[in-house]
Design a protein around this motif. Sequence first.
Motif, PDB file in Angstrom:
ATOM      1  N   GLU A  84       0.448  -1.743  -0.336  1.00  0.00           N
ATOM      2  CA  GLU A  84       0.205  -0.010   0.068  1.00  0.00           C
ATOM      3  C   GLU A  84       1.093   1.026  -0.156  1.00  0.00           C
ATOM      4  O   GLU A  84       0.686   2.315  -0.286  1.00  0.00           O
ATOM      5  N   ARG A  85       2.491   1.248   0.230  1.00  0.00           N
ATOM      6  CA  ARG A  85       2.717   2.342   0.717  1.00  0.00           C
ATOM      7  C   ARG A  85       3.195   2.812  -1.059  1.00  0.00           C
ATOM      8  O   ARG A  85       3.413   1.501  -1.886  1.00  0.00           O
ATOM      9  N   THR A  86       2.994   4.125  -1.200  1.00  0.00           N
ATOM     10  CA  THR A  86       3.836   4.452  -2.871  1.00  0.00           C
ATOM     11  C   THR A  86       4.926   3.818  -3.488  1.00  0.00           C
ATOM     12  O   THR A  86       4.875   4.351  -4.580  1.00  0.00           O
ATOM     13  N   ASP A  87       5.898   4.545  -2.701  1.00  0.00           N
ATOM     14  CA  ASP A  87       7.080   3.384  -2.768  1.00  0.00           C
ATOM     15  C   ASP A  87       7.081   2.371  -3.202  1.00  0.00           C
ATOM     16  O   ASP A  87       8.483   1.590  -4.306  1.00  0.00           O
ATOM     17  N   VAL A  88       6.162   1.672  -3.267  1.00  0.00           N
ATOM     18  CA  VAL A  88       6.240  -0.393  -3.294  1.00  0.00           C
ATOM     19  C   VAL A  88       5.465  -0.240  -4.809  1.00  0.00           C
ATOM     20  O   VAL A  88       6.041  -0.861  -4.972  1.00  0.00           O
ATOM     21  N   GLN A  89       4.911   0.280  -4.935  1.00  0.00           N
ATOM     22  CA  GLN A  89       3.372  -0.146  -5.694  1.00  0.00           C
ATOM     23  C   GLN A  89       4.083   0.082  -7.040  1.00  0.00           C
ATOM     24  O   GLN A  89       4.934   1.228  -7.531  1.00  0.00           O
ATOM     25  N   GLY A  90       3.759  -0.876  -7.789  1.00  0.00           N
ATOM     26  CA  GLY A  90       4.979  -1.040  -8.969  1.00  0.00           C
ATOM     27  C   GLY A  90       5.808  -1.517  -9.392  1.00  0.00           C
ATOM     28  O   GLY A  90       6.063  -1.573 -10.665  1.00  0.00           O
ATOM     29  N   SER A  91       6.633  -1.486  -8.431  1.00  0.00           N
ATOM     30  CA  SER A  91       8.001  -1.899  -8.141  1.00  0.00           C
ATOM     31  C   SER A  91       7.867  -3.682  -6.356  1.00  0.00           C
ATOM     32  O   SER A  91       8.455  -3.629  -6.203  1.00  0.00           O
ATOM     33  N   GLU A  92       6.672  -4.408  -6.537  1.00  0.00           N
ATOM     34  CA  GLU A  92       6.890  -4.824  -6.154  1.00  0.00           C
ATOM     35  C   GLU A  92       7.782  -6.346  -6.260  1.00  0.00           C
ATOM     36  O   GLU A  92       8.795  -6.706  -5.614  1.00  0.00           O
ATOM     37  N   GLU A  93       7.498  -6.250  -7.521  1.00  0.00           N
ATOM     38  CA  GLU A  93       8.685  -7.912  -8.450  1.00  0.00           C
ATOM     39  C   GLU A  93      10.168  -7.335  -7.435  1.00  0.00           C
ATOM     40  O   GLU A  93      10.873  -8.346  -7.001  1.00  0.00           O
ATOM     41  N   GLU A  94      11.129  -6.371  -7.188  1.00  0.00           N
ATOM     42  CA  GLU A  94      11.793  -5.217  -7.059  1.00  0.00           C
ATOM     43  C   GLU A  94      12.558  -5.455  -5.499  1.00  0.00           C
ATOM     44  O   GLU A  94      13.570  -5.388  -5.535  1.00  0.00           O
ATOM     45  N   ILE A  95      10.953  -4.897  -4.943  1.00  0.00           N
ATOM     46  CA  ILE A  95      11.491  -4.668  -3.423  1.00  0.00           C
ATOM     47  C   ILE A  95      10.934  -5.756  -2.570  1.00  0.00           C
ATOM     48  O   ILE A  95      11.898  -5.613  -1.808  1.00  0.00           O
ATOM     49  N   LEU A  96      10.062  -6.527  -2.586  1.00  0.00           N
ATOM     50  CA  LEU A  96       9.784  -8.032  -2.101  1.00  0.00           C
ATOM     51  C   LEU A  96      10.397  -8.804  -2.193  1.00  0.00           C
ATOM     52  O   LEU A  96      11.108  -8.888  -3.235  1.00  0.00           O
ATOM     53  N   PRO A  97      11.401  -9.542  -1.149  1.00  0.00           N
ATOM     54  CA  PRO A  97      12.226 -10.673  -1.440  1.00  0.00           C
ATOM     55  C   PRO A  97      10.694 -11.404  -2.320  1.00  0.00           C
ATOM     56  O   PRO A  97       9.770 -11.731  -2.341  1.00  0.00           O
ATOM     57  N   ALA A  98      11.524 -12.920  -2.777  1.00  0.00           N
ATOM     58  CA  ALA A  98      11.256 -14.084  -3.699  1.00  0.00           C
ATOM     59  C   ALA A  98       9.792 -14.480  -2.747  1.00  0.00           C
ATOM     60  O   ALA A  98       9.295 -14.536  -3.770  1.00  0.00           O
ATOM     61  N   GLY A  99      10.012 -14.748  -2.143  1.00  0.00           N
ATOM     62  CA  GLY A  99       9.154 -15.813  -0.978  1.00  0.00           C
ATOM     63  C   GLY A  99       7.760 -14.975  -1.129  1.00  0.00           C
ATOM     64  O   GLY A  99       6.929 -15.617  -1.268  1.00  0.00           O
ATOM     65  N   GLU A 100       8.344 -13.677  -0.341  1.00  0.00           N
ATOM     66  CA  GLU A 100       7.453 -13.001   0.409  1.00  0.00           C
ATOM     67  C   GLU A 100       5.865 -11.956  -1.420  1.00  0.00           C
ATOM     68  O   GLU A 100       4.921 -12.580  -1.467  1.00  0.00           O
ATOM     69  N   PHE A 101       7.134 -11.950  -2.451  1.00  0.00           N
ATOM     70  CA  PHE A 101       6.350 -11.626  -3.860  1.00  0.00           C
ATOM     71  C   PHE A 101       5.578 -13.168  -4.300  1.00  0.00           C
ATOM     72  O   PHE A 101       4.728 -12.879  -5.150  1.00  0.00           O
TER      73      PHE A 101
END
Length: 455
Positions: free
Chosen positions: A408-425
């Motif tokens: 829900e954070r604006t800095d994460v929206q649209g870049s979930e695959e790059e920011i989140l860990p592989a398991g969490e994604f």
Amino acid sequence: MEHLATLGYATAEDLEAHIRADQESPTPRINGHAGTERQVNGDLNRRDRFIKVLKVLIENHYIVAMRDAHFQSLFDARQDIERQYRGLGLMPTNKTKKSQLEMDEKVDFELEKRLDPTISAASIMHELVSNNPDGPNTNAAQGRTLLCVDYSNVVKSIRTERLSDAAERLLGREFASVTQAVCSQIELDSSLFKIRSQDNPMASKQRIDTSLLTADVSALSRAEEAEDGWLVDGYPANGYHTPRTNGTRNDPLISQRLAMLAEGPFHFISQEFSGSFLADRKQLSNYLRDQELLRLMGEQVDGPALRIIRMLANKGKLDEKSLQEVGLLSAKDLRQCLAQLQMKGFLELQEVPREAQRQPNRTIFLWFYDAERVRKVFLGHLFKTMARLYQRLQLERNRLSSTLSKIERTDVQGSEEEILPAGEFRLLSEWREREMWFTAELDRLDDSVAMLRDL
């Protein structure tokens, strides 16, 4: 529409404030200073666009007014009117049948006025223009009109889609266009605040405007051909366009297709001796409800059970011997299907004794199908299923609350695959697939509820 559906009801200025807050973005800066002139011009453009869109939605009856009587039950609203008339001395002292009928008509007329959701776009525009930009005026805000979404348009679109699909499946694409154009002229026979039922059977019938139908069918066919790439300079180039040269506005093909629809399964369309066509709103609603009930029952029963239901719906009450003869069924198969249908609540059994002693060998057992009772049974099942789906949806969201709060954070929206860990994604992708399944299933159940309850 999305904001108003989320809020439930709101005034025009409150709705504008919510939309503006949602669309606000950081103001660009010029040489370290905020561009105030650009911001003012942008606010004016957004306000003008909001006023235009709101006016179009009100004129097309997508947005209606919410009255004070809508927050009450019909019984309480009627009691308030009778109490007011009694205080003014308008209630008749002698309670004769004639005076009671006249008083009921006056109360119904006043109740219809209080429940009338229609609204003029000019009055809402006047409220928006007279709104004080420096701050809300509490005295004036009390007299503002509350707006809400008219969900009958959704029911109409579902009704049109179901009928056009049935016509296309049975007769072809051209008949589906005619059926869709006919549905656009037919209003809903039911209302959320219906005061009294129409005893006159002709009150539910509506005359079909053939000239308007021809224009609607032409517009629909042009839109379909434009999607297929068959239009050249606004006219179809596939060789099938034959302009009418007799000077009439009515297409004879439309009348022929309407006559075929009336002779076929769509009995809600009838043709008069003069050649004009009528549409019965009540029969249309009953047709769609029956088709939806048969579809839902067909998902739960198998074999000749659905054939038995159709026979009972057509013939009325029948005994086992008559069901065997009409349905060409053996006694074993018939009794198995009847027991299955009775356990599910689709059929009921009526005992008609020939003698006062009510001996079984001197009693006639009649099976019958009550569509209204089955409709209530399915509505209960549908509401329970939707409630369980919402509970499971909330449970799944709570399990992934930490991950969902991150995206829900604006800095994460649209870049979930790059920011989140592989398991969490991977968990997030699986959750989005399940969420799509939940929402699709809820939409499908909601369409069934609209067919069984809102028509």
